[in-house]
Design a protein around this motif. Structure first.
Motif, PDB file in Angstrom:
ATOM      1  N   GLU A 194       0.823  -1.215   0.000  1.00 38.34           N
ATOM      2  CA  GLU A 194       0.000   0.000   0.000  1.00 38.34           C
ATOM      3  C   GLU A 194       0.857   1.265   0.000  1.00 38.34           C
ATOM      4  O   GLU A 194       0.334   2.373   0.027  1.00 38.34           O
ATOM      5  CB  GLU A 194      -0.926   0.023   1.231  1.00 38.34           C
ATOM      6  CG  GLU A 194      -1.964  -1.077   1.246  1.00 38.34           C
ATOM      7  CD  GLU A 194      -2.994  -0.967   0.142  1.00 38.34           C
ATOM      8  OE1 GLU A 194      -3.316   0.144  -0.284  1.00 38.34           O
ATOM      9  OE2 GLU A 194      -3.450  -2.032  -0.333  1.00 38.34           O
ATOM     10  N   GLN A 216      -3.758  -6.629  -1.788  1.00 41.96           N
ATOM     11  CA  GLN A 216      -3.894  -5.826  -3.000  1.00 41.96           C
ATOM     12  C   GLN A 216      -3.152  -6.388  -4.221  1.00 41.96           C
ATOM     13  O   GLN A 216      -3.749  -6.636  -5.261  1.00 41.96           O
ATOM     14  CB  GLN A 216      -3.409  -4.405  -2.715  1.00 41.96           C
ATOM     15  CG  GLN A 216      -3.626  -3.430  -3.856  1.00 41.96           C
ATOM     16  CD  GLN A 216      -5.096  -3.234  -4.158  1.00 41.96           C
ATOM     17  OE1 GLN A 216      -5.916  -3.181  -3.252  1.00 41.96           O
ATOM     18  NE2 GLN A 216      -5.456  -3.164  -5.428  1.00 41.96           N
ATOM     19  N   LYS A 219      -4.199 -10.044  -5.215  1.00 44.96           N
ATOM     20  CA  LYS A 219      -5.579 -10.212  -5.710  1.00 44.96           C
ATOM     21  C   LYS A 219      -5.662  -9.676  -7.143  1.00 44.96           C
ATOM     22  O   LYS A 219      -6.321 -10.276  -7.995  1.00 44.96           O
ATOM     23  CB  LYS A 219      -6.621  -9.596  -4.762  1.00 44.96           C
ATOM     24  CG  LYS A 219      -6.686  -8.101  -4.655  1.00 44.96           C
ATOM     25  CD  LYS A 219      -7.846  -7.617  -3.748  1.00 44.96           C
ATOM     26  CE  LYS A 219      -7.880  -6.108  -3.634  1.00 44.96           C
ATOM     27  NZ  LYS A 219      -9.002  -5.583  -2.879  1.00 44.96           N
ATOM     28  N   ARG A 238      -0.801  -3.680   9.611  1.00 44.48           N
ATOM     29  CA  ARG A 238      -0.429  -2.267   9.441  1.00 44.48           C
ATOM     30  C   ARG A 238       0.381  -1.844  10.663  1.00 44.48           C
ATOM     31  O   ARG A 238      -0.127  -1.908  11.801  1.00 44.48           O
ATOM     32  CB  ARG A 238      -1.670  -1.364   9.361  1.00 44.48           C
ATOM     33  CG  ARG A 238      -2.661  -1.713   8.267  1.00 44.48           C
ATOM     34  CD  ARG A 238      -2.183  -1.168   6.925  1.00 44.48           C
ATOM     35  NE  ARG A 238      -2.964  -1.738   5.819  1.00 44.48           N
ATOM     36  CZ  ARG A 238      -3.967  -1.122   5.204  1.00 44.48           C
ATOM     37  NH1 ARG A 238      -4.330   0.081   5.588  1.00 44.48           N
ATOM     38  NH2 ARG A 238      -4.598  -1.697   4.206  1.00 44.48           N
ATOM     39  N   LEU A 248      -6.069  -0.541  14.089  1.00 41.59           N
ATOM     40  CA  LEU A 248      -5.412  -1.697  14.703  1.00 41.59           C
ATOM     41  C   LEU A 248      -4.139  -1.991  13.909  1.00 41.59           C
ATOM     42  O   LEU A 248      -4.014  -1.565  12.755  1.00 41.59           O
ATOM     43  CB  LEU A 248      -6.328  -2.923  14.636  1.00 41.59           C
ATOM     44  CG  LEU A 248      -7.609  -2.880  15.459  1.00 41.59           C
ATOM     45  CD1 LEU A 248      -8.534  -4.023  15.069  1.00 41.59           C
ATOM     46  CD2 LEU A 248      -7.278  -2.963  16.958  1.00 41.59           C
ATOM     47  N   GLU A 389     -15.129   5.723   7.691  1.00 43.59           N
ATOM     48  CA  GLU A 389     -14.799   4.879   6.536  1.00 43.59           C
ATOM     49  C   GLU A 389     -14.762   3.392   6.897  1.00 43.59           C
ATOM     50  O   GLU A 389     -14.145   3.007   7.870  1.00 43.59           O
ATOM     51  CB  GLU A 389     -13.420   5.305   6.023  1.00 43.59           C
ATOM     52  CG  GLU A 389     -12.929   4.492   4.855  1.00 43.59           C
ATOM     53  CD  GLU A 389     -11.409   4.573   4.699  1.00 43.59           C
ATOM     54  OE1 GLU A 389     -10.817   5.651   4.919  1.00 43.59           O
ATOM     55  OE2 GLU A 389     -10.815   3.524   4.367  1.00 43.59           O
ATOM     56  N   ILE A 390     -15.429   2.587   6.072  1.00 43.01           N
ATOM     57  CA  ILE A 390     -15.308   1.132   6.246  1.00 43.01           C
ATOM     58  C   ILE A 390     -14.691   0.454   5.026  1.00 43.01           C
ATOM     59  O   ILE A 390     -14.248  -0.682   5.106  1.00 43.01           O
ATOM     60  CB  ILE A 390     -16.670   0.448   6.536  1.00 43.01           C
ATOM     61  CG1 ILE A 390     -17.684   0.742   5.425  1.00 43.01           C
ATOM     62  CG2 ILE A 390     -17.218   0.837   7.892  1.00 43.01           C
ATOM     63  CD1 ILE A 390     -18.678  -0.388   5.248  1.00 43.01           C
ATOM     64  N   ARG A 396      -8.207  -0.087 -11.078  1.00 47.83           N
ATOM     65  CA  ARG A 396      -6.735  -0.109 -11.001  1.00 47.83           C
ATOM     66  C   ARG A 396      -6.123   0.213 -12.349  1.00 47.83           C
ATOM     67  O   ARG A 396      -6.743  -0.030 -13.401  1.00 47.83           O
ATOM     68  CB  ARG A 396      -6.228  -1.483 -10.575  1.00 47.83           C
ATOM     69  CG  ARG A 396      -7.115  -2.245  -9.631  1.00 47.83           C
ATOM     70  CD  ARG A 396      -7.308  -1.550  -8.319  1.00 47.83           C
ATOM     71  NE  ARG A 396      -8.038  -2.424  -7.379  1.00 47.83           N
ATOM     72  CZ  ARG A 396      -8.392  -2.058  -6.165  1.00 47.83           C
ATOM     73  NH1 ARG A 396      -8.141  -0.840  -5.729  1.00 47.83           N
ATOM     74  NH2 ARG A 396      -9.027  -2.895  -5.380  1.00 47.83           N
TER      75      ARG A 396
END
Ligand code: 4AD
Length: 466
Positions: A194, A216, A219, A238, A248, A389-390, A396
């Motif tokens: 990321e 990311q 997939k 993260r 988290l 945000e969820i 892409r």
């Protein structure tokens, strides 16, 4: 009797029947030497059991034995279901068990760091008790998390993790029915997926590596591998330096990636149908769990529309501007402006669930496709519940030369993701997808105030145990 009855299923229709239960001794109270009340709990449901001296059935020794049990011990109770005339306080089931036999299966230590009954109190109950001069213990979050196996036994926590399980289940069933393939991508990878600094670095047999910040790259590579539509439910790492209510260091990612024919709205259509189906199913099938959560942490049911509202980023910042809040038109929204926009959307459109799309390109990861008509914006979106945000998602970049250029422009060491970029050199279809934070969905659907409540054993910058 040889059949076990679940505590949660005890009701008046079983009056006068002999039943056998296994549960925990949540509370024990002696009344003189001839009577003992035992509250037995199983999976968040409780029933009051009465052991009373009765010639040839219950001996004074048995009452003494019951009184000496330690809280949270595992017990088997055989007894007759009776229906008392007055409501039973302190138990979920409105029947009482007249004990015939009682066995201790395994004992808990006599002094517990958390009393489950105390941990199950709502703030309102605690306040009321304090006003009445009673001293109820408020169990703080760190204590709860330090002794999580005890804390997990409260009805609210039983509800939270059953709702979480149901969300994963609906996600999987919905996508399978839409011809998606479930995949499992590696969590040990060579480079950051990321960008940014929030990466756990490690030594992989002498080579630099890291824990995947998302599925990311792999997939997308699976789309290059011709699977067409894929999803994954898996851990995401993260190395956050954020000590917030919603970050988290490890969470569960629900990830989707799919070929698109002409527009990234095809991806938003999946989000829309998936989440409306999910909310409908939770409201229909998880009523008991939602009620259990609400009793300890009161919340209003989520307001959502049959067809999810979509606003462009520009429309969003215009709404903020109209409300006197000026934000950078090509920057990101901070937590406060996201919340504010959530309120404005609720007032105007009566929904607490919506999609904001066409974000400025500058605030999105390197793999995001710019808008064809204006490259300052991107074919991307975020999804919000109650102003938080969820989900984030996007179309892409599928052209390798451009992808390489974008990675470089975003300061990524292209060598560390060369196999990813190479995957696009063998022909790649246009595609897009999104990533959902499972713990955030549970937290926000249930109106909870901290993500640690919806992570079974949370990992944050200060916690790696239990
Ligand atoms: O926004 P994020 O970082 O996006 C991605 O990982 C992309 N690869 C998704 C994609 O397919 N384009 O993370 C996705 C979601 C967020 O919306 C949020 O719900 C959750 O993951 N999330 C976190 N949850 C808990 N703790 C953290 N530190 C989180 N960071 C992101």
């Amino acid at each position: 009797v040889s059949d076990w009855t679940k505590v949660g299923l005890l009701n008046e229709s079983l009056k006068d029947q002999l039943v056998l239960l296994r549960g925990r001794a949540q509370a024990i109270r002696a009344v003189g030497k001839k009577m003992a009340f035992l509250v037995v709990r199983e999976s968040g449901f409780t029933v009051q059991c009465l052991a009373q001296v009765q010639p040839d059935v219950v001996s004074p020794q048995m009452v003494k034995y019951a009184t000496a049990l330690s809280r949270e011990s595992i017990v088997d109770v055989e007894g007759v279901v009776s229906v008392p005339s007055a409501p039973i306080k302190g138990a979920t089931q409105q029947v009482e068990i007249l004990v015939k036999k009682l066995y201790s299966v395994n004992k808990a230590v006599p002094t517990l760091p958390i009393i489950v009954e105390d941990a199950a109190r709502s703030e309102i109950e605690i306040e009321k008790a304090h006003q009445a001069g009673e001293q109820l213990v408020r169990v703080n979050q760190d204590t709860r998390l330090n002794f999580r196996v005890l804390d997990l036994r409260t009805p609210a926590n039983q509800g939270i993790f059953r709702i979480q399980s149901q969300i994963g289940n609906i996600f999987r069933q919905f996508l399978l029915s839409e011809d998606f393939v479930e995949i499992h991508t590696p969590k040990l990878i060579a480079g950051s997926s990321e960008g940014g600094s929030a990466v756990f670095r490690l030594d992989y047999k002498g080579q630099p590596a890291c824990l995947a910040q998302s599925p990311q790259l792999h997939k997308q590579m699976s789309i290059c591998g011709d699977f067409g539509r894929v999803f994954e439910i898996g851990p995401v790492f993260r190395a956050e330096d954020s000590y917030t209510h919603r970050h988290l260091c490890e969470f569960t990612g629900l990830d989707v990636e799919m070929e698109i024919k002409s527009h990234y709205s095809e991806v938003m259509d999946i989000v829309d149908r998936l989440f409306v189906a999910m909310f409908d199913s939770l409201n229909k099938n998880c009523q008991k769990e939602l009620e259990a959560v609400g009793r300890q942490y009161p919340f209003e049911p989520l307001k959502y529309l049959r067809q999810t509202l979509r606003l462009t980023f520009e429309e969003g910042i215009q709404m903020l501007k109209d409300a006197g809040i000026v934000v950078d038109p090509l920057g990101d929204l901070n937590t406060e402006s996201e919340r504010k926009l959530g309120q404005l959307v609720l007032e105007k459109y009566s929904t607490e669930f919506y999609i904001l799309h066409r974000y400025p390109l500058a605030v999105r990861p390197f793999y995001t496709m710019p808008c064809y008509d204006n490259p300052a914006y991107s074919n991307s979106f975020d999804v919000f519940i109650r102003g938080e945000e969820i989900i984030s998602g996007a179309q892409r970049v599928h052209v390798p030369e451009f992808l390489e250029k974008r990675a470089e422009a975003c300061g990524i060491d292209v060598k560390t993701i060369s196999t990813y970029i190479d995957s696009f050199r063998y022909g790649a279809p246009p595609h897009g997808g999104f990533g959902v934070g499972l713990e955030r969905v549970v937290m926000l659907f249930c109106g909870l105030n901290n993500i640690r409540k919806t992570s079974l054993y949370p990992r944050d910058p200060l916690r790696i145990a239990p």
